[in-house]
Design a protein around this motif. Structure first.
Motif, PDB file in Angstrom:
ATOM      1  N   UNK B 299       1.319   8.567  18.181  1.00  0.00           N
ATOM      2  CA  UNK B 299       0.967   7.717  19.203  1.00  0.00           C
ATOM      3  C   UNK B 299      -0.326   7.758  19.880  1.00  0.00           C
ATOM      4  N   UNK B 300      -0.996   8.871  19.808  1.00  0.00           N
ATOM      5  CA  UNK B 300      -2.181   9.127  20.322  1.00  0.00           C
ATOM      6  C   UNK B 300      -3.295   8.479  19.401  1.00  0.00           C
ATOM      7  N   UNK B 301      -3.130   8.491  18.005  1.00  0.00           N
ATOM      8  CA  UNK B 301      -3.875   7.803  16.994  1.00  0.00           C
ATOM      9  C   UNK B 301      -4.024   6.296  17.057  1.00  0.00           C
ATOM     10  N   UNK B 302      -2.748   5.762  17.387  1.00  0.00           N
ATOM     11  CA  UNK B 302      -2.963   4.372  17.465  1.00  0.00           C
ATOM     12  C   UNK B 302      -2.989   3.657  18.999  1.00  0.00           C
ATOM     13  N   UNK B 303      -2.455   4.691  20.068  1.00  0.00           N
ATOM     14  CA  UNK B 303      -2.479   3.940  21.449  1.00  0.00           C
ATOM     15  C   UNK B 303      -1.389   2.941  21.513  1.00  0.00           C
ATOM     16  N   UNK B 304      -1.329   1.878  20.979  1.00  0.00           N
ATOM     17  CA  UNK B 304      -0.266   0.888  20.876  1.00  0.00           C
ATOM     18  C   UNK B 304      -0.211   0.052  19.760  1.00  0.00           C
ATOM     19  N   UNK B 305       0.399  -1.043  19.674  1.00  0.00           N
ATOM     20  CA  UNK B 305       0.601  -1.821  18.698  1.00  0.00           C
ATOM     21  C   UNK B 305      -0.505  -2.523  18.186  1.00  0.00           C
ATOM     22  N   UNK B 306      -1.387  -2.756  19.148  1.00  0.00           N
ATOM     23  CA  UNK B 306      -2.792  -3.367  18.754  1.00  0.00           C
ATOM     24  C   UNK B 306      -3.650  -2.601  18.070  1.00  0.00           C
ATOM     25  N   UNK B 307      -3.550  -1.168  18.288  1.00  0.00           N
ATOM     26  CA  UNK B 307      -4.147  -0.100  17.388  1.00  0.00           C
ATOM     27  C   UNK B 307      -3.616  -0.091  15.981  1.00  0.00           C
ATOM     28  N   UNK B 308      -2.335  -0.377  15.721  1.00  0.00           N
ATOM     29  CA  UNK B 308      -1.567  -0.135  14.554  1.00  0.00           C
ATOM     30  C   UNK B 308      -2.358  -1.749  13.729  1.00  0.00           C
ATOM     31  N   UNK B 309      -2.041  -2.539  14.255  1.00  0.00           N
ATOM     32  CA  UNK B 309      -2.643  -3.964  13.728  1.00  0.00           C
ATOM     33  C   UNK B 309      -4.124  -3.719  13.418  1.00  0.00           C
ATOM     34  N   UNK B 310      -5.124  -3.053  14.192  1.00  0.00           N
ATOM     35  CA  UNK B 310      -6.437  -2.908  13.666  1.00  0.00           C
ATOM     36  C   UNK B 310      -6.536  -2.170  12.682  1.00  0.00           C
ATOM     37  N   UNK B 311      -5.692  -1.160  12.510  1.00  0.00           N
ATOM     38  CA  UNK B 311      -5.654  -0.221  11.418  1.00  0.00           C
ATOM     39  C   UNK B 311      -5.259  -0.799   9.963  1.00  0.00           C
ATOM     40  N   UNK B 312      -4.140  -1.730  10.353  1.00  0.00           N
ATOM     41  CA  UNK B 312      -3.705  -2.417   9.001  1.00  0.00           C
ATOM     42  C   UNK B 312      -4.704  -3.307   8.362  1.00  0.00           C
ATOM     43  N   UNK B 313      -5.999  -3.923   9.318  1.00  0.00           N
ATOM     44  CA  UNK B 313      -6.909  -4.455   8.545  1.00  0.00           C
ATOM     45  C   UNK B 313      -7.579  -3.717   7.591  1.00  0.00           C
ATOM     46  N   UNK B 314      -7.619  -2.479   7.609  1.00  0.00           N
ATOM     47  CA  UNK B 314      -8.117  -1.570   6.697  1.00  0.00           C
ATOM     48  C   UNK B 314      -7.592  -1.501   5.584  1.00  0.00           C
ATOM     49  N   UNK B 315      -5.946  -1.328   5.667  1.00  0.00           N
ATOM     50  CA  UNK B 315      -5.352  -1.465   4.422  1.00  0.00           C
ATOM     51  C   UNK B 315      -5.402  -2.840   3.570  1.00  0.00           C
ATOM     52  N   UNK B 316      -5.477  -3.888   4.429  1.00  0.00           N
ATOM     53  CA  UNK B 316      -5.662  -5.149   3.804  1.00  0.00           C
ATOM     54  C   UNK B 316      -6.925  -5.417   3.168  1.00  0.00           C
ATOM     55  N   UNK B 317      -7.841  -4.714   3.602  1.00  0.00           N
ATOM     56  CA  UNK B 317      -9.228  -4.904   2.817  1.00  0.00           C
ATOM     57  C   UNK B 317      -9.197  -4.011   1.401  1.00  0.00           C
ATOM     58  N   UNK B 318      -8.397  -3.087   1.396  1.00  0.00           N
ATOM     59  CA  UNK B 318      -8.081  -2.303   0.011  1.00  0.00           C
ATOM     60  C   UNK B 318      -7.079  -3.257  -0.675  1.00  0.00           C
ATOM     61  N   UNK B 319      -6.058  -3.677  -0.059  1.00  0.00           N
ATOM     62  CA  UNK B 319      -4.983  -4.303  -0.931  1.00  0.00           C
ATOM     63  C   UNK B 319      -5.285  -5.519  -1.483  1.00  0.00           C
ATOM     64  N   UNK B 320      -6.026  -6.297  -0.649  1.00  0.00           N
ATOM     65  CA  UNK B 320      -6.459  -7.942  -1.140  1.00  0.00           C
ATOM     66  C   UNK B 320      -6.919  -7.892  -2.220  1.00  0.00           C
ATOM     67  N   UNK B 321      -8.135  -7.024  -2.815  1.00  0.00           N
ATOM     68  CA  UNK B 321      -8.592  -7.146  -4.022  1.00  0.00           C
ATOM     69  C   UNK B 321      -7.569  -6.910  -5.285  1.00  0.00           C
ATOM     70  N   UNK B 322      -6.583  -5.954  -4.704  1.00  0.00           N
ATOM     71  CA  UNK B 322      -5.640  -5.414  -5.797  1.00  0.00           C
ATOM     72  C   UNK B 322      -4.757  -6.671  -5.988  1.00  0.00           C
ATOM     73  N   UNK B 323      -4.148  -7.274  -4.890  1.00  0.00           N
ATOM     74  CA  UNK B 323      -3.356  -8.507  -5.153  1.00  0.00           C
ATOM     75  C   UNK B 323      -3.980  -9.515  -6.117  1.00  0.00           C
ATOM     76  N   UNK B 324      -5.352  -9.670  -5.779  1.00  0.00           N
ATOM     77  CA  UNK B 324      -5.968 -10.828  -6.507  1.00  0.00           C
ATOM     78  C   UNK B 324      -6.140 -10.295  -8.046  1.00  0.00           C
ATOM     79  N   UNK B 325      -6.356  -9.224  -8.215  1.00  0.00           N
ATOM     80  CA  UNK B 325      -6.539  -8.740  -9.726  1.00  0.00           C
ATOM     81  C   UNK B 325      -5.130  -9.015 -10.337  1.00  0.00           C
ATOM     82  N   UNK B 326      -4.108  -8.833  -9.728  1.00  0.00           N
ATOM     83  CA  UNK B 326      -2.831  -8.993 -10.549  1.00  0.00           C
ATOM     84  C   UNK B 326      -2.576 -10.636 -10.708  1.00  0.00           C
ATOM     85  N   UNK B 327      -2.724 -11.384  -9.487  1.00  0.00           N
ATOM     86  CA  UNK B 327      -2.748 -12.687  -9.437  1.00  0.00           C
ATOM     87  C   UNK B 327      -3.569 -13.577 -10.513  1.00  0.00           C
TER      88      UNK B 327
END
Lengths: 426, 426
Positions: B299-327
């Motif tokens: 709860x303190x790390x994220x603050x609120x749902x927006x904090x979660x969504x911001x954090x998920x952008x970091x995951x996207x940056x890692x995962x997007x190239x991986x999906x592109x490799x597969x596709x």
């Protein structure tokens, strides 16, 4: 003064004085709690350094190469299995390290056997319509509640100073195959604080249950929780079972809830290969893996079982004075009345008080009105029914010492008041 | 070259070339894994700062005054309830924050209804001898496995690009009261990566099940897990159910397993008042409280749902190239063969590939021999039986990018080799 042997006139005077005393404390508007075995602030602070063990620059890899941040290791990390194996006296391969709650593992175990048998060929307990569970009493209300939730008949077994009355246990278990298990807190039992004697453990290991799927739920919650300098020793049930060939009888549980943080500690269970096969089979559908980061935090904080024992000395330093406050109050205020008995445990979380028969509920009610919350009278008996209405469980750990002293004064006034009223038929 | 339309001679040549290629990669002694949706090292490192949020000098008190180190707060701390309530679109009072595993909460839910009915007057599911559960397929093997463990008949329902085929679902659910529920991953479904259409969600909300105790197991595991810049939107099932008056239908789950750390995240569930009453009644016997320290950390790390969504952008940056490799691999190596189809998801953890009918098992076997572990063929179908032996789930997240590339090359060679062999009747 002794209430039982004194004359009526003296007792009437005492009663009037107690009523006045009680009204006075009621006027103070206290708000004190001796209800549950919750560690107090000083104890929680002892484990603060645990919170520094893992941080953003720590590696999170176990000695065997597992990354604790990721999925995997259903039965827990080896570092934790090893020290729990020592507590349980089993091979680490027979340990399952779980989440934060040993109660949850006990619940899962009973829930599991409800729908799939622990012994092939036996009926799942759901299908045993008159299923029964033995509940040594006074005992732990949350144990009894699990089997009540699953519609077992709860059969009380009297507790002695050596543990459950084994004559009763043997007679019941060896003649009734609808009795499927027994709840035990073998060391510093809840609430009596007694430790099962060697003979009791040996008789458990030698049981010949009528039900093939009878199991001993051995909740070693207070395995390292001494509060005096003369700690009790508990014989290893598993070692005794190896001698008798009864290794499938016990299922053992413990946790660090009262070692580090309640609710964010690490729980574990252990049993024979046969039992663990059934139990792990269910867990593989239930969860991918439990919180290995918290396991690693604990494993690195303690190192090994010796580390745990060293840490428990700090708890003892906090708890010993609290037990002394409770026992001194009882000794100095209740003893001479001849209406109450209590235990004087070497460890655990409770002092068990037997007030005058037929007054426990009234004592709890009087305390509550004066702002002191106790465990409900009867809570330590199956279905919450103490046949003598006498037992009250006192939990000294949570309140600060000055509040505990005040709460105990209130308790003693209420116990005396209720006893006087009862004898005088008020 | 297109394998389906080409002449036999050309295909024989291709086959010979593929055999040679396959023998070559087999010689490399690879050890690669695309089997499970495990976050990779780069993703795990994104949440390292989470480990600094709580240390020995932090206060551990919630906004509402609860000490997270101690027992209490069975349904979780308010800070966490609030952000999960936003995800689930319910009142925070209808949220239960649990341990580290939403799978465990799903298991507990089914286990609970096995022995106590969710609707008064209905039979516990244990007593419904021909009980059935709908399994949209391809789907998540661990979902299906829970209901298989509890001896439900698993009824496959075809998946379309809009979610489960609702004509089939309605017909089955509205006419058979032994059908007790359906498993759904409504957003970025496992393994197809599709998101249920608005119409699908509305039809779920409008279901009129024959069984009063039919429940939708709505596992919103990938609710904020985009991997492209054109994310899907999922309609709120609970909002639709409020319109139809069917609020008791869904039981919803999610977790931070793929937001912070798998296995040491925080899981939560939500449902209507009626459902939560039954579910919380069981939890009160099962556990005193879940790990509030980990809740507070999150709860303190994220603050609120927006904090979660911001954090998920970091995951996207890692995962997007991986999906592109597969596709890219699929596109450049398999497309022209005309023997395979695959999904192109905007989020989630998987690419679902349909290889030539009758070759999925062979492709997985060939990959394994060449050192590339895939999810078992058929795993995405009830009982592990894919009627067409065609679907393979590819999980790109775990291997580093260079290994993923190598693994995909192996996969494509194996898919082509198996297709050639099949067409040529080898």
């Amino acid at each position: 003064m002794n209430y039982v042997n004194c004359n009526k006139e003296d007792l009437e005077k005492e009663y009037a004085a107690l009523v006045a005393e009680y009204e006075e404390v009621k006027g103070k508007g206290l708000k004190l709690n001796m209800a549950r075995g919750k560690p107090g602030e000083d104890q929680l602070n002892l484990s603060r350094p645990l919170l520094d063990v893992i941080n953003s620059s720590t590696d999170c890899i176990t000695a065997h190469g597992a990354d604790c941040r990721n999925y995997g290791e259903l039965a827990g990390i080896d570092e934790c299995k090893n020290f729990f194996a020592e507590i349980f006296d089993v091979d680490p391969s027979d340990v399952m390290v779980g989440g934060n709650s040993s109660l949850n593992m006990m619940f899962d175990t009973i829930a599991g056997f409800m729908t799939k048998p622990v012994v092939e060929g036996c009926k799942p307990w759901y299908e045993v319509k008159n299923r029964k569970f033995l509940c040594p009493a006074p005992g732990y209300d949350r144990h009894f509640a699990i089997t009540e939730y699953f519609d077992f008949d709860l059969i009380p077994v009297p507790m002695t100073e050596n543990g459950p009355d084994m004559d009763v246990v043997e007679k019941l278990v060896e003649n009734d195959d609808s009795i499927k298990g027994i709840w035990c807190v073998p060391k510093y039992s809840n609430p009596l604080g007694i430790t099962f004697s060697d003979e009791t453990v040996k008789r458990f290991a030698a049981l010949k249950p009528a039900a093939k799927d009878f199991r001993i739920m051995w909740d070693n919650a207070y395995c390292v929780h001494d509060v005096t300098d003369t700690p009790d020793e508990l014989l290893s049930l598993m070692a005794e079972c190896r001698k008798t060939g009864n290794v499938d009888l016990p299922i053992m549980f413990t946790s660090t809830s009262k070692i580090t943080f309640p609710g964010s500690g690490v729980a574990a269970m252990a049993a024979s290969d046969n039992n663990m096969k059934v139990i792990k089979n269910r867990y593989q559908y239930q969860v991918i893996s439990y919180d290995k980061m918290n396991m690693l935090r604990h494993a690195r904080f303690f190192g090994d079982l010796n580390g745990v024992k060293e840490h428990m000395k700090l708890h003892k330093a906090v708890l010993k004075p609290k037990f002394e406050i409770v026992l001194n109050a009882l000794e100095s205020q209740l003893k001479e009345t001849g209406t109450a008995d209590w235990t004087n445990p070497n460890g655990g979380y409770f002092v068990s008080v037997d007030v005058l028969e037929g007054t426990a509920k009234e004592v709890v009610r009087l305390c509550k009105e004066a702002g002191v919350v106790l465990t409900g009278a009867g809570a330590t008996y199956p279905y919450g029914k103490d046949p003598k209405d006498s037992n009250i469980r006192i939990a000294p750990s949570f309140p600060p010492n000055d509040e505990l002293k005040e709460a105990m004064d209130v308790f003693c006034i209420c116990a005396k008041l209720a006893a006087c009223a009862k004898i005088l038929n008020k």
